[in-house]
Each structure stands twice: as C-alpha cells, then as structure tokens.
Design an enzyme around this catalytic site. Structure first.
Site: not given
Length: 287
Positions: A36-37, A104, A184, A265-266
């Site tokens: 959700g970034g 994720n 992004r 986190h990735w």
C-alpha cells in the site's frame, strides 16, 4: 508468455469497481497482491518475480483498488475487507474457483481477509510482512508513520517518497534506482489518487472501531484459517514489525515462518532469487 510488458493488461469490472490486471504464464492460478505504499502498482512491486513464477504458474497481477489503473475509492472504515472482497470478486469474474495468493503488506492483509471471508477461494498463501498484525496493540513504527503521513500535512513530495522508500521500505536504500522512485512519485500524485488516498490514518468518531477492525489478530477467525501459509518477513523490516511473523505462526494452524536476512519490507524485490525459489517450492507443493 512469461512476462508482462509495462502497460499491458486489461480492465475487469468487479461490482462497481474497475480492476486493472496483467497476466502471464499457465498452470495453477497465483494472484500477486501488492503493498500500500504511495504509487504502488502490481507490475512495479513484482517486477523481479513475475517472469520466474510464470514459468510454472498462471500469474495474475492486479492493481488493487485505490492504485494504478484500478478504481481509486477504498472503503475507509474497512479497507482490508474491501480489498479482500475485490480480489474474491476478480477471481469470480475470471472464472477461477480458487487460487494461491501472494500478498505483500497491504496485499497480505487483503489475502488474509479473503481467506477469512471466503475461504473456498483460497488455496495456499505466501504473506510478506502483512499489515494488520497486532496493529492496534503497539505504537506505529517510524516507517508506517511515514507512509500514513505521505498525503496529509504538506502533501506528497518526491522528497517524502524518497525518504520512505530508501530509509524505511528497503534494507539498502542505495540499491533503489532513481527511475523507480520517479515512477512511483508520478503515480502517487495522480489527481484521482490525491482525491481519495487509498491508505490513510483513520480519523473521526469511527477511528477506534476502524483500527480494531484493521487488526486482524483481534478477529477470532484468524485461528481457523487452515490454508497452508508461508510467512516471509524481512529481518530489518521498519514498516511492519518482524514479530508479527511469530504471532501468525503461533495463531494459524498451518503457518510456516521464514525470516529473511538483509531485507526490509520488500523481500520480493530485495531478495528476489530467494523469494522466487521459496514461493515456487511452497506453492508447487500444493498444485
């Protein structure tokens, strides 16, 4: 076909939503659900995984509601339920009785909600640092605060996004190329996204109820999720605490845990070779 070109894909109508989806490969269906970034999309989050997994599976990569080329509104009172329902509806529209789910963060929470709400739609799950694990029981991490503060206050900026990605999202910020951040950032300032930020801090008189609903460990159904599940958590995750992995492994009856060194986190991007081999072996065992 074992890869998906940028921009390739189609839009599927699910209820009142439009969900953009790319596909590659053949075999058992595997749905890749991104995080959700700001500016996230399915193809960008799984750019290092699709081609490898498509050699063995039918890989389905949606932009979840709120992101990319999909409809932008997400129910702020129950975002995980909203997203899980959208994924289940997408499988219905594609004529898929059940699928493996790889999720994720935000996508991991959506996968868990679908497994609770419509367990018949799910075969096996791989969850990477999923959201909603003990989230109402601890102070948010610095990384989660940076994520939730991206749109409020001074509003989005390239500097805020760069800091979030390089300081919090990954273990080695220098490894993230400038063009990924630029892509992004451009996606994050889409006018429709700006009008309806998909991941925001709950506010108002319903905030407490929303926070409790988003903490999946408070849902008694979590103990009944018997789908074979592999939780992969980056040992250096600064967005969702790695301790969440032990919570899931101690709660779900068929849950294995893998803690990945040298990853934040990735994991699917930072330790792509490891991740691809773990996923292929785990999902392949249930095909």
């Amino acid at each position: 076909m074992t890869s998906i070109d940028k921009g390739a894909g189609r839009t599927v109508r699910v209820g009142g939503r439009e969900i953009f989806v790319g596909e590659a490969g053949a075999g058992p269906a595997v749905v890749l659900l991104h995080g959700g970034g700001p500016g996230a999309t399915g193809l960008s989050n799984y750019s290092r995984n699709i081609e490898t997994l498509a050699q063995r599976f039918r890989v389905i990569v949606p932009d979840v509601p709120g992101y990319g080329k999909s409809s932008k509104w997400v129910d702020p009172s129950d975002p995980f339920g909203h997203l899980g329902g959208a994924v289940g509806g997408l499988l219905d529209e594609l004529g898929i009785d059940s699928a493996h789910l790889v999720g994720n963060s935000y996508g991991g929470a959506a996968a868990l909600r679908l497994a609770m709400d419509r367990p018949e739609k799910v075969r096996r799950m791989v969850l990477m640092g999923p959201g909603g694990i003990g989230s109402s029981r601890a102070v948010p991490t610095q990384g989660l605060r940076a994520l939730l503060n991206y749109y409020p206050g001074s509003g989005p900026s390239r500097e805020k996004l760069t800091r979030f990605i390089r300081e919090y999202l990954v273990f080695d910020g220098a490894a993230v190329p400038d063009d990924l951040i630029e892509e992004r950032f451009r996606a994050s300032i889409d006018p429709e996204v700006m009008a309806n930020p998909p991941l925001r801090r709950p506010s108002g008189w319903t905030a407490l109820r929303t926070l409790w609903r988003m903490d999946l460990t408070r849902d008694s159904r979590l103990r009944t999720v018997a789908h074979p599940t592999l939780v992969v958590w980056g040992a250096a995750d600064r967005v969702n605490r790695p301790a969440g992995g032990r919570i899931l492994a101690g709660t779900m009856p068929n849950c294995d845990l893998y803690l990945a060194a040298g990853a934040g986190h990735w994991v699917q991007w930072e330790r792509a070779d490891l991740f691809n081999s773990l996923v292929a072996a785990f999902l392949g065992a249930g095909s």
